[in-house]
Design an enzyme around this catalytic site. Structure first.
Site, PDB file in Angstrom:
ATOM      1  N   GLU A   1      -3.443  -4.734  -2.824  1.00 20.05           N
ATOM      2  CA  GLU A   1      -3.791  -5.956  -3.823  1.00 20.05           C
ATOM      3  C   GLU A   1      -3.874  -4.606  -5.515  1.00 20.05           C
ATOM      4  O   GLU A   1      -3.358  -5.055  -6.574  1.00 20.05           O
ATOM      5  CB  GLU A   1      -5.283  -6.289  -3.667  1.00 20.05           C
ATOM      6  CG  GLU A   1      -5.470  -6.598  -2.566  1.00 20.05           C
ATOM      7  CD  GLU A   1      -5.741  -6.294  -1.000  1.00 20.05           C
ATOM      8  OE1 GLU A   1      -4.167  -5.179  -1.411  1.00 20.05           O
ATOM      9  OE2 GLU A   1      -6.203  -6.343  -0.189  1.00 20.05           O
TER      10      GLU A   1
ATOM     11  N   CYS B   1     -10.143  -5.279   0.689  1.00 24.35           N
ATOM     12  CA  CYS B   1     -11.617  -3.537   0.687  1.00 24.35           C
ATOM     13  C   CYS B   1     -12.346  -4.297  -0.235  1.00 24.35           C
ATOM     14  O   CYS B   1     -11.818  -4.991  -1.480  1.00 24.35           O
ATOM     15  CB  CYS B   1     -10.954  -2.277   0.685  1.00 24.35           C
ATOM     16  SG  CYS B   1     -10.422  -1.826  -1.025  1.00 24.35           S
TER      17      CYS B   1
ATOM     18  N   CYS C   1      -4.001   0.803  -2.044  1.00 25.10           N
ATOM     19  CA  CYS C   1      -4.237  -0.825  -1.466  1.00 25.10           C
ATOM     20  C   CYS C   1      -2.808  -1.458  -1.895  1.00 25.10           C
ATOM     21  O   CYS C   1      -2.769  -1.356  -3.547  1.00 25.10           O
ATOM     22  CB  CYS C   1      -5.089  -1.674  -1.511  1.00 25.10           C
ATOM     23  SG  CYS C   1      -6.351  -0.893  -0.682  1.00 25.10           S
TER      24      CYS C   1
ATOM     25  N   ASN D   1       1.528  -1.093   0.108  1.00 17.09           N
ATOM     26  CA  ASN D   1       0.113  -0.194  -0.144  1.00 17.09           C
ATOM     27  C   ASN D   1       1.273   1.097  -0.266  1.00 17.09           C
ATOM     28  O   ASN D   1       1.963   0.966   0.204  1.00 17.09           O
ATOM     29  CB  ASN D   1      -0.850   0.259   1.371  1.00 17.09           C
ATOM     30  CG  ASN D   1      -0.552  -0.762   2.790  1.00 17.09           C
ATOM     31  OD1 ASN D   1       0.987  -0.663   2.145  1.00 17.09           O
ATOM     32  ND2 ASN D   1      -1.195  -0.045   3.457  1.00 17.09           N
TER      33      ASN D   1
ATOM     34  N   CYS E   1     -11.066  -3.358  -4.012  1.00 14.77           N
ATOM     35  CA  CYS E   1      -9.718  -4.527  -4.226  1.00 14.77           C
ATOM     36  C   CYS E   1     -10.517  -5.768  -4.804  1.00 14.77           C
ATOM     37  O   CYS E   1     -10.547  -6.191  -5.943  1.00 14.77           O
ATOM     38  CB  CYS E   1      -9.237  -4.044  -3.234  1.00 14.77           C
ATOM     39  SG  CYS E   1      -7.653  -3.000  -3.101  1.00 14.77           S
TER      40      CYS E   1
HETATM   41  N1  THU Z   1      -5.049  -1.641   2.898  1.00 19.40           N
HETATM   42  C1  THU Z   1      -4.551  -2.385   2.007  1.00 19.40           C
HETATM   43  O1  THU Z   1      -3.567  -1.998   1.111  1.00 19.40           O
HETATM   44  N2  THU Z   1      -5.069  -3.551   1.692  1.00 19.40           N
HETATM   45  C2  THU Z   1      -6.207  -4.219   2.117  1.00 19.40           C
HETATM   46  O2  THU Z   1      -6.619  -5.188   1.558  1.00 19.40           O
HETATM   47  C3  THU Z   1      -6.776  -3.192   3.076  1.00 19.40           C
HETATM   48  C4  THU Z   1      -6.238  -1.938   3.410  1.00 19.40           C
HETATM   49  C5  THU Z   1      -4.714  -1.001   2.995  1.00 19.40           C
HETATM   50  C6  THU Z   1      -5.089   1.046   2.482  1.00 19.40           C
HETATM   51  C7  THU Z   1      -4.822   1.699   3.635  1.00 19.40           C
HETATM   52  O3  THU Z   1      -3.128   2.275   3.711  1.00 19.40           O
HETATM   53  C8  THU Z   1      -4.453   1.207   4.747  1.00 19.40           C
HETATM   54  O4  THU Z   1      -4.256  -0.413   4.688  1.00 19.40           O
HETATM   55  C9  THU Z   1      -5.188   1.478   6.060  1.00 19.40           C
HETATM   56  O5  THU Z   1      -6.639   1.059   5.940  1.00 19.40           O
END
Ligand code: THU
Length: 136
Positions: free
Chosen positions: A59, A90, A57, A46, A93
């Site tokens: 993903e 999320c 994110c 992320n 994603c």
């Molecule tokens: N986040 C991800 O990168 N992937 C996920 O599956 C859930 C959330 C990140 C987004 C943000 O940078 C941090 O986690 C907190 O939400």
């Protein structure tokens, strides 16, 4: 090589790339590793932004790397966060993963103890928006 045997490699790569996450706002590091159809592995973490909605994110990063690498089919995607409670991708994603998935695609959810759950995208995103209506 047998498909299952890539899980440990996906775990190691997702965990390692999570260390590179740029998370000055949430302090929450996430790593993702994709096994593409041709057995190539792509990773992402992320990347947050002061303008919060512009953050991406893990993903999304891994999917972008996969497409940039010339692949369009996710065999497996492993999502890693060092948490007690498992995290799931999320909603946005899940739709991104679905774009490059089929019924055999596996979503592996992992924490520091290893892979805890293996799910199909249809289990995570039932009754999803797909292109069957667009084709009509
Ligand atoms: N986040 C991800 O990168 N992937 C996920 O599956 C859930 C959330 C990140 C987004 C943000 O940078 C941090 O986690 C907190 O939400």
């Amino acid at each position: 090589m047998e498909k299952q045997s890539f899980s440990e490699e996906l775990f190691a790569k997702a965990k390692a790339v999570s260390q590179n996450a740029y998370v000055p706002y949430s302090k929450f590091k996430v790593g993702a590793a994709i096994l593409a159809e041709n057995n190539q592995i792509y990773v992402g973490c992320n990347v947050e932004n002061l303008s919060y909605p512009n953050g991406t994110c893990a993903e999304a990063g891994a999917i972008a790397a996969m497409v940039a690498g010339g692949d369009k089919k996710i065999s497996k995607i492993l999502v890693f966060a060092d948490t007690q409670e498992l995290i799931a991708p999320c909603g946005a994603c899940l739709q991104r993963i679905k774009e490059f998935s089929d019924a055999s695609t596996q979503v592996l959810l992992a924490n520091a103890q290893g892979v805890q759950k293996i799910l199909k995208i249809s289990e995570l995103l039932p009754f999803a928006f797909d292109n069957s209506e667009l084709k009509k």
